[in-house]
Design an enzyme around this catalytic site. Structure first.
Site: not given
Ligand code: MRU
Length: 369
Positions: A52-54, A92, A206, A247, A257-258
């Site tokens: 995960r993570g851009a 995603r 996370q 992201d 972002n998150k």
């Protein structure tokens, strides 16, 4: 990055043609490596957040496209790889690095001579270039962000610099170094005393499970806090700056972002705390301006809210924290408007979150694509 003294990246090609990843679902309790052998396993690994993570989602999609080219038939080669690209891009929706990386590999496949070996070599070389490029961009973000820490350190007469971050924009979210964490690691390595407030980042935690683990591996002092503590700490002068990842960032500087990032930006503005977003240029969406209206926000399973996972001393367990009948909602990201962002830390330098300033650093994107 080193884990227990051994150098790692988050993704790598294996000699047998498969792709190695760290299955991040098991961290911080276990360090588990997985091999992805076909495009379906890559799509699952992205959708189910083994990776995960851009930046890492982008690199994984690039290797997925390489595997897609290996699987594609001779008869309808481009039909097959395009279906694979669509499968990967559907996994995603928010991180733009995914379609950016898949598109790059698709473009080199189209440009390659129409021979199987030449196509595979081109796809592999592009996946390698995307992977190495991601690590290089993050290293450069660290270099440019270090100046912010030096400045704060001097202005605070050598006192510890307290930085707050949300979610995981560390090396686990990229190929190496991270975006938000790269300046932190660079400052720590340069001998500047740094302390990180780590938002736990419900629902998937996370921050608590990945960022805290990473910082601990690197020996960076840090404290995990609940997501709602940041505003209180800022009111009491205990946060010198906030750095988050992103992201997707629009050409006018709005940053997805998150979920929860926006609230940190509001608290930072109210308390005069600088709020930076760190990103490689692969996270800009050059076609979008208004992030609130245009950026697609992933809605994830309500079970991520209803249940919480942790180690009870004997093993990893998942337990329900809500009444059985209560519905839950789970928007995965939010958008912080550019007006709340002090600056963007990119691989080309730090700039204001404004279209003119952004395209001055990236003149190749002066005109919307
Ligand atoms: O849902 P995730 O874990 O893929 O979310 C991505 C993130 O970790 C954060 O939003 C991060 O700060 C930006 S990605 C570099």
């Amino acid at each position: 990055v080193k884990v227990d003294g051994k150098s790692w990246r988050t993704i790598w090609p294996e000699p047998d043609g498969s792709v190695g990843i760290i299955d991040q679902r098991h961290l911080p309790h276990a360090f588990v490596v997985e091999r992805l052998t076909d495009v379906l396993s890559v799509a699952r690994a992205i959708a189910d957040m083994h990776v995960r993570g851009a930046g890492l989602i982008g690199a994984t999609a690039a290797w997925g496209m390489y595997l897609a080219a290996r699987e594609a038939g001779e008869r309808d080669f481009f039909g097959d790889v395009e279906r694979s690209a669509a499968l990967l891009c559907e996994t995603r929706p928010t991180a733009v690095n995914l379609s950016w990386a898949a598109g790059r590999v698709l473009a080199v496949l189209r440009a390659a001579p129409p021979l199987r070996e030449a196509r595979l070599a081109a796809a592999r070389a592009e996946a390698e270039a995307i992977t190495d490029g991601d690590a290089a961009m993050c290293a450069s973000i660290g270099h440019h962000g270090l100046a912010l820490f030096r400045d704060l350190h001097e202005r605070r007469s050598g006192a510890v610099v307290n930085v707050l971050t949300h979610c995981n924009a560390g090396w686990l979210a990229f190929v190496d170094h991270g975006s938000a964490t790269a300046p932190i690691y660079a400052a720590h390595d340069a001998g500047i005393p740094v302390h990180v407030w780590v938002d736990e980042t419900r629902p998937r935690n996370q921050g608590a499970s990945l960022t805290a683990w990473e910082l601990g591996q690197h020996g960076v002092p840090h404290t995990v806090i609940v997501d709602n503590a940041g505003g209180h700490l800022m009111q009491h002068g205990r946060v010198d700056l906030v750095i988050t990842g992103a992201d997707r960032v629009t050409r006018q500087g709005d940053a997805a972002n998150k979920i929860g990032t926006y609230l940190k930006a509001l608290a930072a503005r109210d308390n005069g705390v600088p709020f930076y977003v760190a990103l490689p240029s692969s996270t800009f969406d050059w076609r979008m301006r208004d992030g609130l209206r245009e950026i697609p926000i992933e809605e994830r399973s309500a079970d991520e809210v209803r249940f919480i996972t942790g180690h009870d001393g004997e093993g990893v367990r998942s337990v329900r924290v809500t009444p059985p009948g209560s519905p839950a909602a789970n928007p995965g990201f939010d958008v912080t408007p550019a007006r709340l962002i002090t600056g963007l830390i990119t691989e080309r330098g730090v700039c204001a979150a404004r279209e003119e300033a952004i395209v001055e650093l990236f003149p190749d994107h002066k005109d919307p694509a």
